[in-house]
Scaffold this active site. Structure first.
Site, short mmCIF file in Angstrom:
data_model
loop_
_atom_site.label_atom_id
_atom_site.label_comp_id
_atom_site.label_asym_id
_atom_site.label_seq_id
_atom_site.Cartn_x
_atom_site.Cartn_y
_atom_site.Cartn_z
N ASP A 156 -6.38 -2.64 8.95
CA ASP A 156 -6.30 -1.78 7.78
C ASP A 156 -7.73 -1.50 7.32
O ASP A 156 -8.68 -2.07 7.85
CB ASP A 156 -5.51 -2.53 6.69
CG ASP A 156 -5.48 -1.76 5.38
OD1 ASP A 156 -5.08 -0.59 5.38
OD2 ASP A 156 -5.86 -2.34 4.34
N ALA A 170 -9.17 -0.39 3.38
CA ALA A 170 -9.53 -0.94 2.05
C ALA A 170 -8.90 -2.31 1.84
O ALA A 170 -7.70 -2.51 2.05
CB ALA A 170 -9.09 0.02 0.95
N MET A 195 0.86 -0.84 -3.15
CA MET A 195 -0.33 -0.64 -2.32
C MET A 195 -0.03 -0.83 -0.84
O MET A 195 0.71 -1.71 -0.45
CB MET A 195 -1.42 -1.62 -2.75
CG MET A 195 -2.76 -1.35 -2.09
SD MET A 195 -3.40 0.27 -2.53
CE MET A 195 -4.02 -0.09 -4.15
N HIS A 246 3.22 6.25 -2.75
CA HIS A 246 2.73 5.35 -3.80
C HIS A 246 2.90 6.01 -5.17
O HIS A 246 3.40 5.39 -6.12
CB HIS A 246 1.25 5.05 -3.52
CG HIS A 246 0.69 3.89 -4.29
ND1 HIS A 246 -0.12 2.93 -3.70
CD2 HIS A 246 0.79 3.52 -5.59
CE1 HIS A 246 -0.48 2.04 -4.62
NE2 HIS A 246 0.07 2.38 -5.78
N ASP A 258 -4.10 -6.43 4.26
CA ASP A 258 -4.09 -7.15 2.98
C ASP A 258 -2.83 -6.87 2.17
O ASP A 258 -2.71 -7.36 1.05
CB ASP A 258 -5.33 -6.80 2.15
CG ASP A 258 -5.34 -5.35 1.69
OD1 ASP A 258 -5.06 -4.45 2.52
OD2 ASP A 258 -5.60 -5.09 0.50
N ARG A 268 4.01 3.42 6.53
CA ARG A 268 4.43 2.03 6.39
C ARG A 268 5.65 1.94 5.48
O ARG A 268 5.75 2.72 4.55
CB ARG A 268 3.28 1.21 5.79
CG ARG A 268 2.04 1.21 6.64
CD ARG A 268 0.87 0.67 5.82
NE ARG A 268 -0.33 0.56 6.65
CZ ARG A 268 -1.53 0.34 6.13
NH1 ARG A 268 -1.69 0.23 4.82
NH2 ARG A 268 -2.58 0.24 6.92
N LYS A 289 -0.21 7.50 0.20
CA LYS A 289 -0.49 7.71 -1.22
C LYS A 289 0.55 8.59 -1.94
O LYS A 289 0.81 8.37 -3.11
CB LYS A 289 -1.91 8.27 -1.41
CG LYS A 289 -3.00 7.28 -0.99
CD LYS A 289 -2.87 5.94 -1.74
CE LYS A 289 -3.81 4.87 -1.24
NZ LYS A 289 -3.15 3.63 -0.84
N ALA A 312 -0.17 -0.31 -10.87
CA ALA A 312 -0.82 0.54 -9.87
C ALA A 312 -0.94 -0.18 -8.53
O ALA A 312 -0.83 0.43 -7.47
CB ALA A 312 -2.20 0.97 -10.36
#
Length: 275
Positions: free
Chosen positions: A15, A17, A52, A59, A189, A163, A56, A48
């Site tokens: 991944d 970030a 994650m 999200h 992460d 994902r 986006k 927020a």
């Protein structure tokens, strides 16, 4: 080396970030909060961070439909948050996140060294991200200038589904020319990022301290005492293990030892199991 030796690792897919750069995965946070603020909606950093790892647009839709946020939206706009609203917010969000990503592009300590070790071992380096192409057009050149250029890049929004589906990983297998899936390791992460690997049949390694679950900058992490660090590490580890991680490490700096263990297990005939 036999290109498809079934008992030898061939590739690691990272991944971005919170895994390779942007300790704490901080770039998107401020952008999400500011985005909803523009529409008169208050969201917390914890809210927020919740979805994650997904693309986006997904999200933003997930945030807008949270009961607390949707109630604010209805009170302000007179109707429930919908796909058209997600489209509108997504258009505004992309440049905001791109600007923020530019400010949070420092490598996680030890990341470049770990990738170097993997390259020396002859492993291919793949990458997937919840970021879309326009954001990665900002991030990837900064990373390349700093010495990180993976062999491929699959972005949220590139494929029919992101994902936790395995589609981005399937694209990595095709781009890198690697198979079977058990010779590949996914490092991430977020829970959905690990699930993306598990659903594709790969090993899954979670990074607890550098990532979104811990959610602290490097300076904030170093400011904690040992007890506080241990408590936060344990909480993040439990969350990543619940998502199915085969291993959880503090950051990618610790990855080479884990790969040695996976390689030993492969040679014994073990295969990654989806928990």
């Amino acid at each position: 080396m036999n290109a498809h030796n079934h008992s030898q690792l061939q590739a690691v897919v990272f991944d971005w970030a919170g895994t390779i750069l942007d300790f704490g995965s901080c770039a998107p946070m401020g952008a999400f909060v500011k985005l909803f603020e523009q529409f008169g909606i208050d969201i917390t950093i914890a809210e927020a961070r919740g979805p994650m790892g997904v693309a986006k647009w997904d999200h933003i839709k997930a945030l807008g439909t949270l009961p607390r946020i949707n109630a604010q939206w209805e009170a302000k706009h007179g109707y429930a948050f919908n796909d058209a609203d997600a489209d509108k917010l997504y258009e505004i969000f992309t440049p905001m996140n791109a600007a923020s990503a530019r400010d949070h592009a420092d490598f996680i300590p030890g990341a470049l060294e770990a990738v170097g070790v993997l390259r020396q071992r002859g492993l291919k380096i793949g990458s997937t991200t919840g970021y879309n192409r326009p954001i990665m057009e900002v991030v990837a050149p900064i990373a390349a200038a700093g010495g990180y250029a993976p062999d491929n890049l699959v972005c949220g929004g590139d494929l029919a589904e992101g994902r936790p589906s395995p589609l981005m990983m399937y694209r990595c297998f095709a781009d890198l020319g690697v198979w079977p899936p058990h010779t590949v390791v996914k490092v991430d992460d977020t829970g959905v990022g690990l699930e993306e690997g598990l659903n594709a049949g790969t090993w899954a390694v979670g990074v607890a301290v550098s990532g979104n679950v811990n959610g602290l900058t490097l300076a904030e992490w170093h400011a904690l005492d040992e007890g506080q660090q241990q408590e936060r590490r344990a909480r993040a580890t439990a969350e990543l293990e619940a998502a199915g991680a085969h291993y959880v490490i503090d950051s990618v700096a610790d990855l080479p030892q884990v790969l040695e263990d996976i390689e030993r297990r492969l040679q014994r005939g073990e295969r990654p199991v989806v928990a």
